[in-house]
Design a protein around this motif. Structure first.
Motif, PDB file in Angstrom:
ATOM      1  N   LYS A 174      -1.294  10.100  -7.763  1.00 39.47           N
ATOM      2  CA  LYS A 174      -0.172   9.700  -6.896  1.00 39.47           C
ATOM      3  C   LYS A 174       1.140  10.286  -7.388  1.00 39.47           C
ATOM      4  O   LYS A 174       1.991  10.690  -6.585  1.00 39.47           O
ATOM      5  CB  LYS A 174      -0.082   8.186  -6.740  1.00 39.47           C
ATOM      6  N   SER A 205       3.328   0.150   2.976  1.00 37.57           N
ATOM      7  CA  SER A 205       3.000  -0.834   3.992  1.00 37.57           C
ATOM      8  C   SER A 205       2.955  -2.204   3.338  1.00 37.57           C
ATOM      9  O   SER A 205       2.345  -2.369   2.284  1.00 37.57           O
ATOM     10  CB  SER A 205       1.648  -0.499   4.624  1.00 37.57           C
ATOM     11  N   VAL A 230       0.859  -1.170   0.000  1.00 35.51           N
ATOM     12  CA  VAL A 230       0.000   0.000   0.000  1.00 35.51           C
ATOM     13  C   VAL A 230       0.904   1.231   0.000  1.00 35.51           C
ATOM     14  O   VAL A 230       1.765   1.380   0.873  1.00 35.51           O
ATOM     15  CB  VAL A 230      -0.948   0.017   1.207  1.00 35.51           C
ATOM     16  N   SER A 259       5.768  -0.952   8.262  1.00 31.89           N
ATOM     17  CA  SER A 259       5.405   0.397   7.826  1.00 31.89           C
ATOM     18  C   SER A 259       6.698   1.085   7.422  1.00 31.89           C
ATOM     19  O   SER A 259       7.622   1.204   8.236  1.00 31.89           O
ATOM     20  CB  SER A 259       4.746   1.178   8.961  1.00 31.89           C
ATOM     21  N   SER A 289       1.071   5.296   0.258  1.00 33.07           N
ATOM     22  CA  SER A 289       0.349   6.490   0.695  1.00 33.07           C
ATOM     23  C   SER A 289       1.155   7.716   0.307  1.00 33.07           C
ATOM     24  O   SER A 289       2.364   7.781   0.538  1.00 33.07           O
ATOM     25  CB  SER A 289       0.137   6.477   2.207  1.00 33.07           C
ATOM     26  N   THR A 290       0.460   8.676  -0.298  1.00 31.86           N
ATOM     27  CA  THR A 290       1.066   9.934  -0.725  1.00 31.86           C
ATOM     28  C   THR A 290       0.213  11.071  -0.191  1.00 31.86           C
ATOM     29  O   THR A 290      -0.958  10.887   0.149  1.00 31.86           O
ATOM     30  CB  THR A 290       1.150  10.016  -2.268  1.00 31.86           C
ATOM     31  N   CYS A 291       0.807  12.260  -0.134  1.00 29.15           N
ATOM     32  CA  CYS A 291       0.104  13.407   0.421  1.00 29.15           C
ATOM     33  C   CYS A 291       0.548  14.671  -0.287  1.00 29.15           C
ATOM     34  O   CYS A 291       1.730  14.859  -0.568  1.00 29.15           O
ATOM     35  CB  CYS A 291       0.411  13.518   1.906  1.00 29.15           C
ATOM     36  N   VAL A 316      -4.509  13.142   1.694  1.00 30.11           N
ATOM     37  CA  VAL A 316      -3.713  11.915   1.764  1.00 30.11           C
ATOM     38  C   VAL A 316      -4.469  10.840   1.004  1.00 30.11           C
ATOM     39  O   VAL A 316      -5.679  10.683   1.185  1.00 30.11           O
ATOM     40  CB  VAL A 316      -3.505  11.457   3.226  1.00 30.11           C
ATOM     41  N   THR A 317      -3.770  10.102   0.128  1.00 33.87           N
ATOM     42  CA  THR A 317      -4.405   9.012  -0.597  1.00 33.87           C
ATOM     43  C   THR A 317      -3.534   7.764  -0.508  1.00 33.87           C
ATOM     44  O   THR A 317      -2.323   7.850  -0.323  1.00 33.87           O
ATOM     45  CB  THR A 317      -4.630   9.372  -2.085  1.00 33.87           C
ATOM     46  N   SER A 318      -4.179   6.610  -0.626  1.00 32.31           N
ATOM     47  CA  SER A 318      -3.482   5.322  -0.558  1.00 32.31           C
ATOM     48  C   SER A 318      -4.028   4.403  -1.628  1.00 32.31           C
ATOM     49  O   SER A 318      -5.199   4.489  -1.999  1.00 32.31           O
ATOM     50  CB  SER A 318      -3.680   4.671   0.811  1.00 32.31           C
ATOM     51  N   ARG A 319      -3.144   3.506  -2.100  1.00 29.18           N
ATOM     52  CA  ARG A 319      -3.547   2.519  -3.088  1.00 29.18           C
ATOM     53  C   ARG A 319      -2.544   1.371  -3.115  1.00 29.18           C
ATOM     54  O   ARG A 319      -1.370   1.561  -2.777  1.00 29.18           O
ATOM     55  CB  ARG A 319      -3.680   3.112  -4.488  1.00 29.18           C
TER      56      ARG A 319
END
Length: 185
Positions: free
Chosen positions: A91, A104, A58, A109, A60-62, A67-70
């Protein structure tokens, strides 16, 4: 040599200084006898054996206040994480605005710094690893003209481990090149 033996190599003053640099409230929060500091290189080898050479991670960027996750197909080469994405995607825009990202996988993490290292066709080692682990992603995406390879240099990796039902938090600090295992109960 077990982890306790390795930890004994550090003097009490050195251990205290390391703990203070990682845990500013150390005197109030941590029982020093329940923190193990292991030789960094030995801990790092174990870490990357556990993480493996690839995985769906996963990301995560911001950027700004968003904040987004994929999930992403990620390969690990020489202690760095690599994935590909299109430069028109959110992203990509987020990580170029703010290169501080998180990954992750499993119980890990990862915090790190991302950078664009070019097109997939310009990165032979990346293409070889991706072809081995994610051949369908290579065939679908790698030849697109706007596809980019992102390299993530880890700065901190944390994980929970349990020994005899006792929880520990592992801290792999890539900046200071130290490993700390902290008993959590």
């Amino acid at each position: 040599m077990n982890i306790s033996d390795i930890s004994k190599k550090f003097s009490a003053d050195m251990k205290h200084d390391i703990l203070m640099s990682h845990f500013p409230c150390y005197d109030n929060l941590i029982n020093e006898s329940e923190v193990i500091i292991m030789e960094y290189e030995a801990a790092l080898q174990k870490l990357f054996r556990d993480i493996g050479n690839s995985g769906i991670m996963v990301l995560s960027t911001c950027s700004g206040d968003r904040v987004t996750s994929r999930p992403m197909s990620v390969v690990v080469i020489d202690g760095r994480f690599y994935f590909q994405t299109d430069e028109t995607y959110l992203k990509y825009r987020q990580l170029t605005d703010n290169p501080h990202i998180a990954l992750s996988i499993k119980n890990y993490s990862v915090e790190g710094i991302a950078r664009d290292i070019g097109k997939p066709s310009e990165n032979a080692e990346f293409m070889s690893a991706m072809t081995t682990h994610f051949p369908s992603a290579v065939s679908r995406w790698s030849a697109l003209p706007s596809e980019r390879v992102i390299e993530v240099s880890p700065t901190l990796i944390r994980s929970w481990i349990y020994e005899n039902d006792v929880p520990f938090m592992e801290h792999f600090d890539f900046t200071k090149q130290i490993y700390i295992r902290e008993r959590m109960l």
